[in-house]
Design an enzyme around this catalytic site. Structure first.
Site, PDB file in Angstrom:
ATOM      1  NE  ARG A 121      -4.502  -1.214   1.492  1.00 26.98           N
ATOM      2  CZ  ARG A 121      -5.629  -1.133   2.155  1.00 26.98           C
ATOM      3  NH1 ARG A 121      -5.656  -0.576   3.359  1.00 26.98           N
ATOM      4  NH2 ARG A 121      -6.749  -1.595   1.648  1.00 26.98           N
ATOM      5  CD  GLN A 126      -2.735   6.180  -4.043  1.00 25.24           C
ATOM      6  OE1 GLN A 126      -2.905   6.926  -5.014  1.00 25.24           O
ATOM      7  NE2 GLN A 126      -2.856   6.600  -2.809  1.00 25.24           N
ATOM      8  CG  ASP A 129      -5.296  -1.285  -2.888  1.00 18.48           C
ATOM      9  OD1 ASP A 129      -5.529  -2.487  -2.649  1.00 18.48           O
ATOM     10  OD2 ASP A 129      -5.392  -0.394  -2.015  1.00 18.48           O
ATOM     11  CB  SER A 132      -8.666  -0.595  -2.339  1.00 13.52           C
ATOM     12  OG  SER A 132      -7.830  -0.481  -1.206  1.00 13.52           O
ATOM     13  CE1 TYR A 228      -5.341  -4.184   4.364  1.00 14.16           C
ATOM     14  CE2 TYR A 228      -2.955  -3.908   4.241  1.00 14.16           C
ATOM     15  CZ  TYR A 228      -4.172  -4.155   3.627  1.00 14.16           C
ATOM     16  OH  TYR A 228      -4.203  -4.372   2.267  1.00 14.16           O
TER      17      TYR A 228
END
Length: 382
Positions: A121, A126, A129, A132, A228
């Protein structure tokens, strides 16, 4: 260089790893894209759509024979791994932290494997990901499912027959899935509260128009370097449960999303808390695949306890396969840009994204969790 896109074999799976838009970009970059016949049908994508993008449609037996890269949603089955040529690269949700032993064929076939769950992350990653992306779809569908099953309306309604107050929704866990559940429930008109052990999540919750519930955890660190939630002590968890039980008693819907990578999901909603909820209330537990946040959760099943309906769907992204596939495909395409250069496979294991997400490189250099699970000689080189 050939990129293969298989038909997903997991029961209930409707997504496809690459969509025609992505296939077209990869072909323009010099790659050959081969798609198994029917791979996109459940996501509303026909074989002709892939052909129009320049991809080839092949049957399952021919797909793996000359594949340089296989992109998938779920980890291939053991027999699928064995069909792949040595040195082939496999990219997908491979479950290295949950089911590491199932990746033993990667060693025997001397494959290279990258797990989308392990993509770091960091800012540069991004666009890759996938966790997500899938959490976004799951959070949205959780709120929609709750609205469908709740025997009352979500929004405030002022009618000639009287006023109907808005439903009250409690979201536990304010990660990507939780925030999307909050946003969707708010759009549907509900009054929303949310709780997360990470105090930093409070600003995001408030920005969506929901109330953030805070509990004094004694100043302990609740977030790891990857963003997290960390596993907490039993005392800290109990403080959260006590507050959650009080708020659940006044809620019509509870959506739970709290998970810790590679660990059992934390228990946040006890049986006593469920007993205190109103008949007709609904609980959507998105952590069922790792044990569930609710004590009464049965993964993949519906439970009715004292009039409270508890649902634990295991693959909500597959219920919106068109958009979920679009998002995942873009994540994969971004990842592939790191290893595909002018139509040739070039893997730089010094790249922090590749290094962080690699399960095995040519059958060796195993991820520690996988190496320990299969007790391979290659583990000594990890």
């Amino acid at each position: 260089m050939r990129i293969a896109v298989p038909l997903e074999r997991q029961a209930g799976e409707t997504r496809v790893a690459l969509v025609p838009e992505s296939a077209k970009k990869l072909i323009a970059a010099g790659a050959e894209v081969c798609v198994q016949a029917g791979a996109g049908e459940k996501a509303g994508i026909l074989d002709d759509d892939y052909k129009a993008a320049g991809a080839s449609i092949v049957d399952g037996a021919a797909l793996a024979q000359k594949a340089d890269i296989v992109v998938c949603v779920n980890r291939p089955e053991a027999d699928d791994f064995l069909r792949l040529p040595e040195g082939c690269v496999v990219i997908g949700f491979l479950k290295p932290l949950d089911e590491p032993a199932a990746l033993a064929p990667v060693v025997t076939r001397k494959l290279t494997a990258f797990s989308m769950e392990l993509v770091p992350r960091i800012t540069r990653a991004q666009s890759m990901d996938a966790l997500s992306s899938m959490a976004t779809t799951a959070g949205y569908k959780a709120a929609i499912l709750a609205a469908e099953r709740l025997p009352r309306l979500f929004p405030l309604l002022m009618t000639a027959a009287g006023t109907i107050p808005p439903a009250r929704v409690l979201v536990l866990g304010a990660g990507v899935a939780g925030l999307q559940a909050i946003a969707t429930a708010r759009r549907l008109g509900a009054v929303v509260e949310a709780y997360d052990v990470r105090a930093a999540a409070g600003e995001q919750v408030k920005s969506l128009g929901a109330k953030f519930l805070e509990v004094d955890l004694g100043g302990i660190q609740t977030e790891d370097s990857g963003g997290y939630a960390k596993e907490l002590s039993e005392e800290a968890l109990q403080r959260g449960r006590d507050m959650v039980a009080k708020r659940a008693a006044t809620s019509d819907v509870v959506i739970t999303t709290a998970q810790i990578p590679g660990r059992r999901a934390p228990l946040m909603l006890t049986e006593e808390a469920v007993n205190s909820m109103k008949p007709g209330s609904v609980i959507i537990d998105l952590a069922g695949s790792t044990g569930g946040n609710c004590a009464l959760t049965k993964p993949g099943q519906e439970v009715v306890h004292h009039g409270v309906t508890i649902l634990s769907p295991l693959n909500l992204p597959a219920t919106v396969p068109f958009d979920a596939s679009q998002l995942y495909s873009r994540n994969l395409t971004s990842f592939l840009s790191l290893i595909v250069n002018k139509g040739e496979l070039k893997i730089d294991m010094q790249d922090e994204i590749l290094k962080g997400s690699c399960i095995a490189f040519q059958g060796g250099n195993l991820h520690p969790r996988v190496a320990a699970a299969i007790e391979s000689p290659a583990s000594r080189r990890a």
